[in-house]
Design a protein around this motif. Sequence first.
Motif, PDB file in Angstrom:
ATOM      1  N   VAL A  29       0.664  -1.267  -0.166  1.00 14.15           N
ATOM      2  CA  VAL A  29      -0.182  -0.036   0.161  1.00 14.15           C
ATOM      3  C   VAL A  29       0.739   1.178   0.014  1.00 14.15           C
ATOM      4  O   VAL A  29       1.587   0.531   0.918  1.00 14.15           O
ATOM      5  N   GLY A  30       0.528   2.259  -0.710  1.00 14.66           N
ATOM      6  CA  GLY A  30       1.318   3.293  -0.314  1.00 14.66           C
ATOM      7  C   GLY A  30       2.897   3.121  -1.999  1.00 14.66           C
ATOM      8  O   GLY A  30       2.989   4.647  -2.376  1.00 14.66           O
ATOM      9  N   ASP A  31       3.055   2.500  -2.153  1.00 10.32           N
ATOM     10  CA  ASP A  31       3.665   2.009  -3.146  1.00 10.32           C
ATOM     11  C   ASP A  31       3.193   2.606  -4.960  1.00 10.32           C
ATOM     12  O   ASP A  31       3.545   1.816  -5.490  1.00 10.32           O
ATOM     13  N   GLU A  32       3.486   3.720  -4.601  1.00  7.79           N
ATOM     14  CA  GLU A  32       2.396   4.532  -6.588  1.00  7.79           C
ATOM     15  C   GLU A  32       3.487   3.963  -7.630  1.00  7.79           C
ATOM     16  O   GLU A  32       3.956   3.923  -8.668  1.00  7.79           O
ATOM     17  N   LEU A  33       4.973   4.324  -7.291  1.00  9.25           N
ATOM     18  CA  LEU A  33       6.515   4.203  -7.873  1.00  9.25           C
ATOM     19  C   LEU A  33       5.984   2.266  -8.783  1.00  9.25           C
ATOM     20  O   LEU A  33       6.065   2.711 -10.410  1.00  9.25           O
ATOM     21  N   LYS A  34       6.141   1.784  -7.904  1.00  5.17           N
ATOM     22  CA  LYS A  34       5.451  -0.184  -8.357  1.00  5.17           C
ATOM     23  C   LYS A  34       4.924  -0.034  -9.128  1.00  5.17           C
ATOM     24  O   LYS A  34       4.641  -0.229  -9.878  1.00  5.17           O
ATOM     25  N   ARG A  35       3.692   0.631  -8.537  1.00  2.00           N
ATOM     26  CA  ARG A  35       1.987   0.476  -9.223  1.00  2.00           C
ATOM     27  C   ARG A  35       2.198   0.851 -11.146  1.00  2.00           C
ATOM     28  O   ARG A  35       1.686   0.624 -11.930  1.00  2.00           O
ATOM     29  N   GLY A  36       2.356   2.236 -11.132  1.00  2.00           N
ATOM     30  CA  GLY A  36       2.377   2.876 -11.929  1.00  2.00           C
ATOM     31  C   GLY A  36       3.859   1.925 -12.740  1.00  2.00           C
ATOM     32  O   GLY A  36       3.383   1.917 -14.459  1.00  2.00           O
ATOM     33  N   GLN A  37       4.665   1.625 -12.310  1.00  2.00           N
ATOM     34  CA  GLN A  37       5.710   0.389 -13.215  1.00  2.00           C
ATOM     35  C   GLN A  37       4.914  -0.683 -14.183  1.00  2.00           C
ATOM     36  O   GLN A  37       4.873  -1.321 -14.892  1.00  2.00           O
ATOM     37  N   LEU A  38       3.838  -1.366 -12.964  1.00  2.00           N
ATOM     38  CA  LEU A  38       2.861  -2.389 -13.553  1.00  2.00           C
ATOM     39  C   LEU A  38       2.099  -2.263 -14.010  1.00  2.00           C
ATOM     40  O   LEU A  38       1.293  -3.057 -15.307  1.00  2.00           O
ATOM     41  N   ARG A  39       1.474  -0.790 -14.174  1.00  2.00           N
ATOM     42  CA  ARG A  39       0.487  -0.460 -14.792  1.00  2.00           C
ATOM     43  C   ARG A  39       1.100  -0.635 -16.490  1.00  2.00           C
ATOM     44  O   ARG A  39       0.782  -0.880 -17.107  1.00  2.00           O
ATOM     45  N   GLN A  40       2.251  -0.203 -16.804  1.00  2.00           N
ATOM     46  CA  GLN A  40       2.835   0.172 -17.742  1.00  2.00           C
ATOM     47  C   GLN A  40       3.440  -1.261 -18.702  1.00  2.00           C
ATOM     48  O   GLN A  40       3.428  -1.674 -19.754  1.00  2.00           O
TER      49      GLN A  40
END
Length: 327
Positions: free
Chosen positions: A208-219
């Motif tokens: 939770v809160g790891d938006e950098l990782k979440r953005g990488q996974l969206r890509q």
Amino acid sequence: MSAKTYSTSGVNADADADPDAASSSIAKNTTEALNGIDFPPDSRHRLLLPNSGTETVGDDRRPLVICFHGSGESCSPSWDGLVGLLRGAPLSLRVFMYDRREENTGVVGTVGEMWEYLRKEGIRGPYVVVAHSYGGAFARGFVETDGDEEVVGVVLVETGQEGGLDAEVEERQYGRRILGTKPLSVVRGNSLIRQWEDLRKAEAAVEVGDELKRGQLRQRRGMLEVWDKADEEMKRKQLGLVEKKGKKRFVQVPDCGHHVVRDRPDVVAEEVAWVLENVGKIEDIEDDDNEDGVTERNREDVIGRKKKERLWGVWGRFKRKLLGLKM
């Protein structure tokens, strides 16, 4: 044209299971149907008769399924499960397992060798061609050089991305629509099944809160969607080998990876049955249908009938057609 998506059948659908091995139980069970076969000393080529038995070979007019295996493999053991289903009841078909020579991987040379072998041995049609992966290039070459029109239908499994054909040759085949109105089934597995599963696990593990990782996974998800769409387009393109009024359908097997012949032989056997059912039939389409003759208004596909009823009737109907009897 019709479309079908196969759901998981008799396999472990657990998301944590090995995708390519998910249907190993089906392959194992159907491989048992090959027990007791006395293969000839030259095991590169095998002509297998139906389990019901027959006294003739060259003069036998029941359909012969010709197997075109992929690169880096042979027909056996990858095709053993499918062969067991094709030879057994209710289909009771002849099967020809032709292993390409390692030193002869060119399409023209291999196809020429195949036709020479079939004629020399008196192995007559009608032929149903089934190809997997790189074998698709050889199957198309085989069909294109079928001067006697002995090929009556084709099943292409995870083909279309394999290359192996000169670009001009490929475009010529599409321009000529080399299958004419012969029925064609294009079977697509889920080639990216491992990548999708890895992505789902990675997404579930994001803190939770790891938006950098979440953005990488969206890509990463976006790239997989692009690749998946391109893969489907390449495989759907093969429907263009058939004329507008020809019977054709696009089949998807989302629970299986690239090795559909090995892991879901039941799917491929059913598509062979569908091809035989549609020999000599054409679509009822009009001039204003879309560019490839695809229309969804025509029918609820015959697949809606119970599989058992359809499979039991395949050989009887096809035999009547060959004998010129009233259907």
